[in-house]
Design a protein around this motif. Sequence first.
Motif, PDB file in Angstrom:
ATOM      1  N   SER A   1       2.428   1.118  -5.174  1.00 40.79           N
ATOM      2  CA  SER A   1       2.506   0.831  -3.641  1.00 40.79           C
ATOM      3  C   SER A   1       2.681  -0.676  -3.455  1.00 40.79           C
ATOM      4  O   SER A   1       3.675  -1.073  -2.449  1.00 40.79           O
ATOM      5  CB  SER A   1       1.357   1.493  -3.092  1.00 40.79           C
ATOM      6  OG  SER A   1       1.331   2.830  -3.274  1.00 40.79           O
TER       7      SER A   1
ATOM      8  N   VAL B   1       5.319  -2.705  -0.984  1.00 40.70           N
ATOM      9  CA  VAL B   1       5.051  -3.476   0.085  1.00 40.70           C
ATOM     10  C   VAL B   1       5.630  -4.780  -0.242  1.00 40.70           C
ATOM     11  O   VAL B   1       6.185  -5.287   0.822  1.00 40.70           O
ATOM     12  CB  VAL B   1       3.443  -3.561   0.265  1.00 40.70           C
ATOM     13  CG1 VAL B   1       3.104  -4.603   1.183  1.00 40.70           C
ATOM     14  CG2 VAL B   1       2.769  -2.275   0.531  1.00 40.70           C
TER      15      VAL B   1
ATOM     16  N   ILE C   1       7.629  -0.666   5.842  1.00 44.94           N
ATOM     17  CA  ILE C   1       6.854  -1.193   4.673  1.00 44.94           C
ATOM     18  C   ILE C   1       6.122   0.196   3.859  1.00 44.94           C
ATOM     19  O   ILE C   1       6.054   0.312   2.773  1.00 44.94           O
ATOM     20  CB  ILE C   1       5.837  -2.292   4.976  1.00 44.94           C
ATOM     21  CG1 ILE C   1       6.438  -3.350   5.381  1.00 44.94           C
ATOM     22  CG2 ILE C   1       4.867  -2.441   3.855  1.00 44.94           C
ATOM     23  CD1 ILE C   1       5.526  -4.480   5.901  1.00 44.94           C
ATOM     24  N   LEU C   2       5.596   0.957   4.771  1.00 45.24           N
ATOM     25  CA  LEU C   2       4.744   1.896   4.427  1.00 45.24           C
ATOM     26  C   LEU C   2       5.740   3.201   3.834  1.00 45.24           C
ATOM     27  O   LEU C   2       5.334   3.752   2.769  1.00 45.24           O
ATOM     28  CB  LEU C   2       4.001   2.831   5.576  1.00 45.24           C
ATOM     29  CG  LEU C   2       3.164   4.237   5.263  1.00 45.24           C
ATOM     30  CD1 LEU C   2       2.217   3.844   4.330  1.00 45.24           C
ATOM     31  CD2 LEU C   2       2.704   5.082   6.721  1.00 45.24           C
TER      32      LEU C   2
ATOM     33  N   ALA D   1       6.597   1.955   0.346  1.00 43.03           N
ATOM     34  CA  ALA D   1       5.465   2.003  -0.532  1.00 43.03           C
ATOM     35  C   ALA D   1       5.312   3.407  -1.052  1.00 43.03           C
ATOM     36  O   ALA D   1       5.186   3.506  -2.157  1.00 43.03           O
ATOM     37  CB  ALA D   1       4.136   1.410   0.231  1.00 43.03           C
TER      38      ALA D   1
ATOM     39  N   THR E   1      -3.768   1.412   0.450  1.00 41.71           N
ATOM     40  CA  THR E   1      -3.115   0.444  -0.378  1.00 41.71           C
ATOM     41  C   THR E   1      -2.019  -0.484   0.620  1.00 41.71           C
ATOM     42  O   THR E   1      -2.143  -1.784   0.474  1.00 41.71           O
ATOM     43  CB  THR E   1      -2.363   0.638  -1.762  1.00 41.71           C
ATOM     44  OG1 THR E   1      -3.357   1.472  -2.364  1.00 41.71           O
ATOM     45  CG2 THR E   1      -1.884  -0.327  -2.581  1.00 41.71           C
ATOM     46  N   THR E   2      -1.380   0.247   1.369  1.00 43.35           N
ATOM     47  CA  THR E   2      -0.195  -0.505   2.236  1.00 43.35           C
ATOM     48  C   THR E   2      -1.023  -1.594   3.224  1.00 43.35           C
ATOM     49  O   THR E   2      -0.709  -2.555   3.430  1.00 43.35           O
ATOM     50  CB  THR E   2       0.679   0.452   2.757  1.00 43.35           C
ATOM     51  OG1 THR E   2       1.075   1.296   1.808  1.00 43.35           O
ATOM     52  CG2 THR E   2       1.640  -0.253   3.851  1.00 43.35           C
TER      53      THR E   2
END
Lengths: 199, 199, 199
Positions: free
Chosen positions: A16, A20, A33-34, A37, A71-72
């Motif tokens: 992830s 990112v 971004i999500l 990831a 995590t993102t």
Amino acid sequence: MEFIFVLDILGVVAFSISGVLAAMRKGLDVFGILIIAFATSVGGGTLRDVLIDTDVSWLTNMTYVYVIIITTIFGIILRNKLNYLRKSLFLFDTLGIGLYTVVGVEKAISAGLPPVICVAFGTMSACFGGVIRDILCNDIPVIFHQEIYATACILGGFSYFALAYFNLPQDLIFIISGLIVIAIRISAVVFKISLPKVY
Amino acid sequence: MEFIFVLDILGVVAFSISGVLAAMRKGLDVFGILIIAFATSVGGGTLRDVLIDTDVSWLTNMTYVYVIIITTIFGIILRNKLNYLRKSLFLFDTLGIGLYTVVGVEKAISAGLPPVICVAFGTMSACFGGVIRDILCNDIPVIFHQEIYATACILGGFSYFALAYFNLPQDLIFIISGLIVIAIRISAVVFKISLPKVY
Amino acid sequence: MEFIFVLDILGVVAFSISGVLAAMRKGLDVFGILIIAFATSVGGGTLRDVLIDTDVSWLTNMTYVYVIIITTIFGIILRNKLNYLRKSLFLFDTLGIGLYTVVGVEKAISAGLPPVICVAFGTMSACFGGVIRDILCNDIPVIFHQEIYATACILGGFSYFALAYFNLPQDLIFIISGLIVIAIRISAVVFKISLPKVY
């Protein structure tokens, strides 16, 4: 096997974060971004499951989804500090590809596929999330032209069958071939070993 | 049908080499070259099989895998001589798309799909390996903006149904519509015919 | 439900035109333009159906295929006038994503998937055609770095479950959550609202 579960989560975290970082480098928004990831983390396993025609695991197991989202968020917040975590992230990533290679090989074996294809599916499980990440970011996949990465998975996959040939116990085969992936990958980075390029 | 088998292998050889050349042009390493050769060769058929939801053939038929690996090795070794083989490779490629179009059409027919969709699947079988190759190499797919290529497959696919309408024997339909693809493709290259572009 | 059918067709028209415009901007030929119109229109739903492992709807329902072909032809002919239709096309597109989000959510629910995944599939149905269009055109997907688009689908998807929680009738849930997608998307464009980017 709690031990395996921890490795799996560390792998998802590392994948992830690599997504990112790639997405932030391209100036994407938080949705972009999500998604990147997510694609980096589950892309390889998803492609494997679609080709084998088995159930895609993240559709019903929410753990992955939550780990990736969390995590993102942390990756975005801590983005200026991620550089300090570089070594840990490399380690998580390496543990991850070791695990995913062996899991992929075993999934393909239980689908009744021939050994060479099983090795290919192990490698795909570990590496193709990164390929999808790079395609979404409009780059040539980095594993096609950098330090040994997929090759570690291929060699680990073949060692799985070599060890199985000697009738070692299942658990030992699992652990040793995973460690072979990890050892080759770490050596490749430490000694800066790349595959030959061809012009 | 040994004859078909030979055509099929020639097609795989031509597709693999086109992948090897594209990957070398981008400066990829040997793993990247192999993956792109592989994706070029089996990508179209794989996409077709996933969409129709039938078994992906290279998972169990190792012939393709071995031919692709051997072709890639020879392609890399002989890379400075491939230019002399250009005409043979063009011929193999053309034979390949003729065959794959008809095979794809027949696979879609046996899945019970309507004619227009069968033609689309024939074209996809022949052409989408190249689309995937270009995506992996970070290029706009060449078949979207060059000499007539997919169009030959589309016309060959429709001629399959036109011939079936006249109740010709199955083998004859197979051969004639394949030859139509081949004839159109060769004419397009010889006479430099492209589809109109639109601005 | 004739009303839904009309919305669906308007959505397909808007998606096809967005594919036609993107492909023309890249100087592609008519085959390339058609394929990208097609991928933009059906790509999101196809990816959803492959992942859920259900039948891909355009394989047997020819309506989509014909609408896409006709729209592409008109799009090419009227290319210099499309600018005048910009507002209508934006409206069709917005109606389309409202509808596809809710349809995607319901398809995932009937496949027995958990709510968060259903929202993801609703968003995928509405947005991933555009992602595939941009990959084929060798661009970074526009929905990863522009005005709120996917986010409208995500919020609409979650509102579907919020409304279901209050036991509203099925039809009302369908309409309201679709309207939420539409309202958010229109507001985002009118007020130029984007997600934050991260560097």
